[in-house]
Design a protein around this motif. Structure first.
Motif, PDB file in Angstrom:
ATOM      1  N   VAL A   1       0.859  -1.181   0.000  1.00  0.00           N
ATOM      2  CA  VAL A   1       0.000   0.000   0.000  1.00  0.00           C
ATOM      3  C   VAL A   1       0.895   1.231   0.000  1.00  0.00           C
ATOM      4  CG1 VAL A   1      -1.783   1.283   1.227  1.00  0.00           C
ATOM      5  CG2 VAL A   1      -1.833  -1.223   1.214  1.00  0.00           C
ATOM      6  N   ARG A   2       0.870   1.947  -1.099  1.00  0.00           N
ATOM      7  CA  ARG A   2       1.641   3.191  -1.173  1.00  0.00           C
ATOM      8  C   ARG A   2       0.891   4.299  -0.440  1.00  0.00           C
ATOM      9  NH1 ARG A   2       4.205   4.875  -6.734  1.00  0.00           N
ATOM     10  NH2 ARG A   2       5.488   3.084  -6.229  1.00  0.00           N
ATOM     11  N   TYR A   3      -0.437   4.364  -0.638  1.00  0.00           N
ATOM     12  CA  TYR A   3      -1.286   5.341   0.062  1.00  0.00           C
ATOM     13  C   TYR A   3      -2.587   4.670   0.454  1.00  0.00           C
ATOM     14  CZ  TYR A   3       1.666   8.627  -2.526  1.00  0.00           C
ATOM     15  OH  TYR A   3       2.717   9.290  -3.079  1.00  0.00           O
TER      16      TYR A   3
ATOM     17  N   PHE B   1      -9.482   5.454  -0.328  1.00  0.00           N
ATOM     18  CA  PHE B   1      -8.798   5.349  -1.612  1.00  0.00           C
ATOM     19  C   PHE B   1      -7.406   4.791  -1.368  1.00  0.00           C
ATOM     20  CE2 PHE B   1      -6.317   6.493  -5.224  1.00  0.00           C
ATOM     21  CZ  PHE B   1      -7.191   6.326  -6.285  1.00  0.00           C
ATOM     22  N   LEU B   2      -7.099   3.700  -2.069  1.00  0.00           N
ATOM     23  CA  LEU B   2      -5.795   3.052  -1.923  1.00  0.00           C
ATOM     24  C   LEU B   2      -5.019   3.122  -3.227  1.00  0.00           C
ATOM     25  CD1 LEU B   2      -7.955   1.016  -0.171  1.00  0.00           C
ATOM     26  CD2 LEU B   2      -5.692   0.349   0.592  1.00  0.00           C
ATOM     27  N   ALA B   3      -3.721   3.329  -3.122  1.00  0.00           N
ATOM     28  CA  ALA B   3      -2.808   3.207  -4.254  1.00  0.00           C
ATOM     29  C   ALA B   3      -1.913   2.011  -3.924  1.00  0.00           C
ATOM     30  CB  ALA B   3      -1.981   4.478  -4.428  1.00  0.00           C
ATOM     31  N   LEU B   4      -2.044   0.959  -4.724  1.00  0.00           N
ATOM     32  CA  LEU B   4      -1.344  -0.301  -4.473  1.00  0.00           C
ATOM     33  C   LEU B   4      -0.286  -0.528  -5.543  1.00  0.00           C
ATOM     34  CD1 LEU B   4      -4.489  -2.535  -3.822  1.00  0.00           C
ATOM     35  CD2 LEU B   4      -3.118  -1.310  -2.130  1.00  0.00           C
ATOM     36  N   THR B   5       0.822  -1.146  -5.146  1.00  0.00           N
ATOM     37  CA  THR B   5       1.883  -1.472  -6.081  1.00  0.00           C
ATOM     38  C   THR B   5       2.504  -2.810  -5.701  1.00  0.00           C
ATOM     39  OG1 THR B   5       3.843  -0.585  -7.211  1.00  0.00           O
ATOM     40  CG2 THR B   5       3.707  -0.225  -4.825  1.00  0.00           C
ATOM     41  N   GLU B   6       3.307  -3.337  -6.596  1.00  0.00           N
ATOM     42  CA  GLU B   6       4.051  -4.585  -6.415  1.00  0.00           C
ATOM     43  C   GLU B   6       3.169  -5.816  -6.251  1.00  0.00           C
ATOM     44  OE1 GLU B   6       7.614  -4.476  -4.060  1.00  0.00           O
ATOM     45  OE2 GLU B   6       7.739  -2.299  -4.281  1.00  0.00           O
TER      46      GLU B   6
ATOM     47  N   ASP C   1       3.787  -0.841 -11.626  1.00  0.00           N
ATOM     48  CA  ASP C   1       2.528  -0.136 -11.856  1.00  0.00           C
ATOM     49  C   ASP C   1       1.820   0.130 -10.531  1.00  0.00           C
ATOM     50  OD1 ASP C   1       2.750   0.060 -14.575  1.00  0.00           O
ATOM     51  OD2 ASP C   1       1.332  -1.553 -15.025  1.00  0.00           O
ATOM     52  N   VAL C   2       1.142   1.263 -10.472  1.00  0.00           N
ATOM     53  CA  VAL C   2       0.340   1.619  -9.304  1.00  0.00           C
ATOM     54  C   VAL C   2      -1.127   1.490  -9.708  1.00  0.00           C
ATOM     55  CG1 VAL C   2      -0.270   3.441  -7.665  1.00  0.00           C
ATOM     56  CG2 VAL C   2       2.107   3.164  -8.411  1.00  0.00           C
ATOM     57  N   VAL C   3      -1.874   0.762  -8.892  1.00  0.00           N
ATOM     58  CA  VAL C   3      -3.296   0.536  -9.155  1.00  0.00           C
ATOM     59  C   VAL C   3      -4.100   1.307  -8.116  1.00  0.00           C
ATOM     60  CG1 VAL C   3      -5.106  -1.210  -9.248  1.00  0.00           C
ATOM     61  CG2 VAL C   3      -2.834  -1.743 -10.129  1.00  0.00           C
ATOM     62  N   GLY C   4      -4.988   2.184  -8.585  1.00  0.00           N
ATOM     63  CA  GLY C   4      -5.876   2.915  -7.689  1.00  0.00           C
ATOM     64  C   GLY C   4      -7.103   2.070  -7.387  1.00  0.00           C
ATOM     65  N   VAL C   5      -7.406   1.928  -6.096  1.00  0.00           N
ATOM     66  CA  VAL C   5      -8.548   1.114  -5.682  1.00  0.00           C
ATOM     67  C   VAL C   5      -9.416   1.942  -4.732  1.00  0.00           C
ATOM     68  CG1 VAL C   5      -9.303  -1.032  -4.610  1.00  0.00           C
ATOM     69  CG2 VAL C   5      -7.143  -0.973  -5.882  1.00  0.00           C
TER      70      VAL C   5
ATOM     71  N   TYR D   1      -7.663  -2.346   5.569  1.00  0.00           N
ATOM     72  CA  TYR D   1      -7.709  -2.911   4.224  1.00  0.00           C
ATOM     73  C   TYR D   1      -7.218  -4.355   4.286  1.00  0.00           C
ATOM     74  CZ  TYR D   1      -6.783  -3.913  -0.637  1.00  0.00           C
ATOM     75  OH  TYR D   1      -6.763  -4.502  -1.866  1.00  0.00           O
ATOM     76  N   TRP D   2      -8.089  -5.268   3.860  1.00  0.00           N
ATOM     77  CA  TRP D   2      -7.791  -6.703   3.839  1.00  0.00           C
ATOM     78  C   TRP D   2      -7.635  -7.148   2.398  1.00  0.00           C
ATOM     79  CZ3 TRP D   2      -7.727 -10.133   8.120  1.00  0.00           C
ATOM     80  CH2 TRP D   2      -7.978  -9.502   9.354  1.00  0.00           C
ATOM     81  N   TYR D   3      -6.617  -7.974   2.151  1.00  0.00           N
ATOM     82  CA  TYR D   3      -6.359  -8.490   0.810  1.00  0.00           C
ATOM     83  C   TYR D   3      -6.131  -9.989   0.915  1.00  0.00           C
ATOM     84  CZ  TYR D   3      -4.329  -8.954  -3.838  1.00  0.00           C
ATOM     85  OH  TYR D   3      -4.075  -9.326  -5.132  1.00  0.00           O
ATOM     86  N   ASP D   4      -6.949 -10.746   0.233  1.00  0.00           N
ATOM     87  CA  ASP D   4      -6.873 -12.218   0.262  1.00  0.00           C
ATOM     88  C   ASP D   4      -6.795 -12.766   1.691  1.00  0.00           C
ATOM     89  OD1 ASP D   4      -7.167 -12.510  -2.444  1.00  0.00           O
ATOM     90  OD2 ASP D   4      -5.062 -12.959  -2.848  1.00  0.00           O
ATOM     91  N   GLY D   5      -7.637 -12.194   2.571  1.00  0.00           N
ATOM     92  CA  GLY D   5      -7.737 -12.689   3.935  1.00  0.00           C
ATOM     93  C   GLY D   5      -6.669 -12.187   4.890  1.00  0.00           C
TER      94      GLY D   5
END
Length: 132
Positions: A7-9, A53-58, A94-98, A117-121
């Motif tokens: 999580v970048r932001y 609002f999340l900015a996700l990378t990697e 790449d940065v993905v906005g969610v 924020y939970w991702y895949d449990g």
């Protein structure tokens, strides 16, 4: 299984908007860290809408993400969003906005809440939200 993103932001806000000229640019409206109840009685506080609002990378592949809000004093979950698929490109830089729009939520007590924020449990990020 997808690789867990970084999580970048993670921003809590009133709203977000895509730039009409550049869909890779996002405008954040009204950052939130405290919410003051002006209702009588003040709690439970019904809140019409806010956003995370999340900015996700990697990340790699696809996974499921969702938002959970917990009252810190008791550990009680007060709301959570539906899980939704999040797709990453083959480029890990790449940065993905969610964005998550959280509607019609109720905060039962004043105090500190954790918006998670939970991702895949797995819990991968959280922000404090204080109710006054």
């Amino acid at each position: 299984m997808a690789i867990i993103p970084i999580v970048r932001y993670m921003l809590l806000c009133d709203d977000w908007r895509l730039d009409g000229q550049n869909n890779r640019r996002v405008t954040i409206v009204g950052l939130i860290c405290n919410i003051h109840s002006v209702s009588e009685p003040p709690y439970p506080l019904f809140y019409q809408e806010f956003c995370a609002f999340l900015a996700l990378t990697e990340g790699r592949g696809q996974g499921q993400g969702h938002i959970v809000c917990v009252f810190e004093e008791t550990g009680q979950t007060v709301f959570e969003t539906q899980k939704r698929p999040i797709q990453f490109s083959s480029d890990p830089l790449d940065v993905v906005g969610v964005p998550f729009r959280i509607q019609h939520c109720s905060f039962p007590w004043p105090g500190l809440y954790s918006v998670q924020y939970w991702y895949d449990g797995l819990l991968i990020e959280e922000r404090p939200l204080r109710m006054r």
